[in-house]
Design a protein around this motif. Structure first.
Motif, PDB file in Angstrom:
ATOM      1  N   PHE A 311       0.833  -1.211   0.000  1.00 34.76           N
ATOM      2  CA  PHE A 311       0.000   0.000   0.000  1.00 34.76           C
ATOM      3  C   PHE A 311       0.863   1.253   0.000  1.00 34.76           C
ATOM      4  O   PHE A 311       1.884   1.298   0.658  1.00 34.76           O
ATOM      5  CB  PHE A 311      -0.906   0.000   1.247  1.00 34.76           C
ATOM      6  CG  PHE A 311      -2.292  -0.501   0.960  1.00 34.76           C
ATOM      7  CD1 PHE A 311      -2.492  -1.578   0.111  1.00 34.76           C
ATOM      8  CD2 PHE A 311      -3.400   0.089   1.549  1.00 34.76           C
ATOM      9  CE1 PHE A 311      -3.765  -2.051  -0.154  1.00 34.76           C
ATOM     10  CE2 PHE A 311      -4.675  -0.381   1.289  1.00 34.76           C
ATOM     11  CZ  PHE A 311      -4.856  -1.449   0.436  1.00 34.76           C
ATOM     12  N   THR A 312       0.391   2.251  -0.725  1.00 37.40           N
ATOM     13  CA  THR A 312       1.185   3.478  -0.818  1.00 37.40           C
ATOM     14  C   THR A 312       0.879   4.475   0.307  1.00 37.40           C
ATOM     15  O   THR A 312       1.538   5.494   0.415  1.00 37.40           O
ATOM     16  CB  THR A 312       0.944   4.175  -2.169  1.00 37.40           C
ATOM     17  OG1 THR A 312      -0.454   4.347  -2.336  1.00 37.40           O
ATOM     18  CG2 THR A 312       1.518   3.367  -3.311  1.00 37.40           C
ATOM     19  N   ASP A 313      -0.137   4.155   1.130  1.00 42.08           N
ATOM     20  CA  ASP A 313      -0.446   5.060   2.253  1.00 42.08           C
ATOM     21  C   ASP A 313       0.758   5.177   3.184  1.00 42.08           C
ATOM     22  O   ASP A 313       1.553   4.255   3.277  1.00 42.08           O
ATOM     23  CB  ASP A 313      -1.625   4.510   3.076  1.00 42.08           C
ATOM     24  CG  ASP A 313      -2.903   4.486   2.252  1.00 42.08           C
ATOM     25  OD1 ASP A 313      -2.855   4.953   1.110  1.00 42.08           O
ATOM     26  OD2 ASP A 313      -3.923   3.987   2.749  1.00 42.08           O
ATOM     27  N   PRO A 314       0.855   6.303   3.891  1.00 41.57           N
ATOM     28  CA  PRO A 314       1.977   6.426   4.838  1.00 41.57           C
ATOM     29  C   PRO A 314       1.882   5.386   5.949  1.00 41.57           C
ATOM     30  O   PRO A 314       0.792   4.954   6.312  1.00 41.57           O
ATOM     31  CB  PRO A 314       1.802   7.837   5.412  1.00 41.57           C
ATOM     32  CG  PRO A 314       0.876   8.534   4.499  1.00 41.57           C
ATOM     33  CD  PRO A 314       0.035   7.506   3.840  1.00 41.57           C
ATOM     34  N   HIS A 338       1.824  -2.610   7.942  1.00 38.96           N
ATOM     35  CA  HIS A 338       1.360  -1.985   6.721  1.00 38.96           C
ATOM     36  C   HIS A 338       0.802  -3.052   5.779  1.00 38.96           C
ATOM     37  O   HIS A 338       1.334  -4.165   5.715  1.00 38.96           O
ATOM     38  CB  HIS A 338       2.527  -1.252   6.056  1.00 38.96           C
ATOM     39  CG  HIS A 338       2.092  -0.126   5.198  1.00 38.96           C
ATOM     40  ND1 HIS A 338       1.335   0.914   5.673  1.00 38.96           N
ATOM     41  CD2 HIS A 338       2.282   0.140   3.886  1.00 38.96           C
ATOM     42  CE1 HIS A 338       1.096   1.768   4.702  1.00 38.96           C
ATOM     43  NE2 HIS A 338       1.653   1.313   3.605  1.00 38.96           N
ATOM     44  N   THR A 396       8.479   6.284   4.388  1.00 37.31           N
ATOM     45  CA  THR A 396       7.601   7.165   5.137  1.00 37.31           C
ATOM     46  C   THR A 396       8.446   7.879   6.168  1.00 37.31           C
ATOM     47  O   THR A 396       9.167   7.246   6.935  1.00 37.31           O
ATOM     48  CB  THR A 396       6.503   6.361   5.834  1.00 37.31           C
ATOM     49  OG1 THR A 396       5.754   5.709   4.827  1.00 37.31           O
ATOM     50  CG2 THR A 396       5.592   7.260   6.620  1.00 37.31           C
TER      51      THR A 396
END
Ligand SMILES: [Zn+2]
Length: 499
Positions: A311-314, A338, A396
């Motif tokens: 996932f590219t979310d922080p 993550h 991140t």
């Protein structure tokens, strides 16, 4: 058949460690004039050209990465750069539906004779004694024979690439993996020979006195018996590294055996053009690589790949909070798991922009046990979640923390303690903390003196009790200061250094 004989003799030469003299200047790749028997057979038998699988289906191949350093462990290629190189390799191969994944942990080898090896015999030993079975083995070194960027060793079946030729927008790894997947150079036959525009181009090459090979012409006659024997790769005689013009063609004008002039095509990954010129394999090259994987390396193919991207979310930070003070001997960093990540690359730096990475950890859990870091310093940390199939995510930024030592607790008067930290303060975190544990002291005066003895700051605390007081020193210039903590029962003076 004659081809087979010279291939055998070449393999024999390799096994004996005898290498044909190669011009050492600006070598892109030191892979010798090798034509794999498999490719010769494949090209002579068109029936084998029908793809064994749907061309839309992606072939996943395992890449075992070995980073090599000197005997002291100095010189390892950074993990982030390894990841960038794998991402570039996958970008290059994506149009041909071939992808590579990280096969297990990155192997670290500390041996100077491999780190800087100038002969294939040491390279062979390095590969043979460390390689992982059923994987493409990549060895990242500091220097390779013939000052080359890299090479594929046919008998060890391993790849070596030097650090300077790895990384983002480098295509040496793509070129060497092309060799591993059976591809010769488009200028095959010219290895070790320097094309001279002033001399007449021969119709044939003699190779090792054993056989001859057609020199490829612009018109394409004999193209299936010339050079790499792919008819969709145009003639190329340039066996030394070269840079291209804006049309990705060579500056050198070449003349074929029929007297027709042309420029070499720099777009092909298997040519010796510079990285900036290279953008593609030809369709016939791509078909051959896929067929090679299917027929000759089918046991290597991962039939059940985990292909979910991370996932590219922080990543969510759990501990410490930004700016928190941590005891220097017991540092632990924690973040939330993550989605789709199996591993995390954790980096700690003294610099917020990570100009250098001071500490690095590869962990499978969401906690990094860092242990001891230098005291009274600011640190920054960041995390890159990844899995074997996706090492291309971003870091991140997790912010920073400072280290302190609790041995600075001092008794001002019996049973009245104060802890002062840090005593080494930087502009990025310009506060001195005073943790009071006062039992029977009321009014407390804080005075900060500069080295000339002048008061530069004063605070009066009516009743500190058990509290945390922060002294802001952001307005002060760099230098040594003295903090005086004055009470009715006793006085404490601490040295404070502002940087
Ligand atoms: Zn090569």
């Amino acid at each position: 058949m004659r081809n087979r004989i010279w291939i055998l003799s070449l393999v024999l030469l390799w096994a004996l460690g005898i290498e044909a003299q190669i011009d050492v200047a600006s070598q892109r790749c030191a892979t010798p004039a090798h034509f794999t028997p498999w490719l010769a057979d494949y090209l002579e038998n068109p029936s084998k050209r029908s793809p064994a699988r749907n061309a839309e289906e992606i072939i996943y191949l395992p890449l075992a990465v070995h980073t090599v350093a000197d005997n002291n462990g100095d010189g390892h290629y950074p993990t982030t750069k390894i990841f960038e190189s794998i991402c570039q390799l996958n970008d290059d191969f994506l149009p041909y539906n071939i992808q590579f994944y990280l096969d297990g942990d990155i192997n670290r080898i500390n041996r100077s004779i491999y780190y800087e090896h100038d002969n294939f015999s040491d390279g062979f030993k390095m590969m043979q004694s460390n390689k992982k079975s059923l994987a493409i083995n990549l060895f990242i070194v500091n220097s390779a024979p013939s000052n080359a960027c890299g090479y594929w060793h046919p008998s060890a079946d391993g790849i070596a690439v030097i650090k300077n030729c790895m990384g983002k927008s480098g295509h040496t790894l793509t070129h060497e993996v092309g060799h591993w997947l059976s591809l010769p150079h488009p200028f095959h036959g010219w290895e070790g020979k320097t094309y001279d525009p002033d001399k007449e181009t021969p119709l044939y090459h003699g190779i090792n006195g054993q056989d001859t090979l057609f020199v490829e012409s612009v018109g394409g006659d004999n193209c299936d018996r010339a050079a790499d024997k792919f008819c969709d790769t145009p003639p190329d005689y340039l066996s030394l590294g070269w840079s291209c013009n804006s049309e990705n063609l060579s500056g050198t004008i070449l003349t074929d055996p029929n007297g027709q002039t042309f420029r070499s095509d720099g777009r092909n990954y298997m040519s010796y053009s510079s990285d900036a010129c290279q953008t593609q394999f030809s369709p016939d090259q791509a078909d051959a690589m896929r067929a090679y994987a299917d027929f000759a390396k089918s046991f290597y193919i991962n039939k059940d790949p985990l292909i979910q991207d991370v996932f590219t979310d922080p990543v969510l930070q759990v501990y410490p909070n930004p700016g928190e003070q941590l005891h220097y001997e017991n540092i632990e960093l924690e973040w939330e798991h993550h989605v789709n990540a199996t591993h995390y690359l954790v980096q700690i730096s003294r610099f917020s922009f990570f100009a250098s990475v001071d500490y690095e950890f590869l962990v499978e859990s969401n906690i990094a046990q860092v242990g001891t870091l230098p005291v009274d310093k600011n640190f920054y940390w960041r995390v890159q979640p990844f899995n074997a199939f996706d090492v291309c995510g971003d870091f991140t930024d997790m912010g920073g923390f400072a280290t302190f030592d609790v041995t600075d607790i001092e008794e001002v008067a019996p049973s009245n303690f104060v802890e002062v930290y840090p005593t080494y303060v930087t502009i990025s975190r310009p506060e001195v903390n005073l943790a009071f544990a006062f039992r029977d002291i009321l009014q407390t005066d804080l005075s900060l003196y500069n080295s000339a003895g002048q008061i530069v700051k004063h605070d009066r605390l009516p009743n500190p009790g058990h509290s945390l007081h922060q002294l802001d020193v952001s307005s002060l210039s760099a230098g040594m200061y003295f903090l005086k903590i004055a009470t009715s029962k006793g006085v404490l003076i601490k040295k404070i250094s502002v940087q």
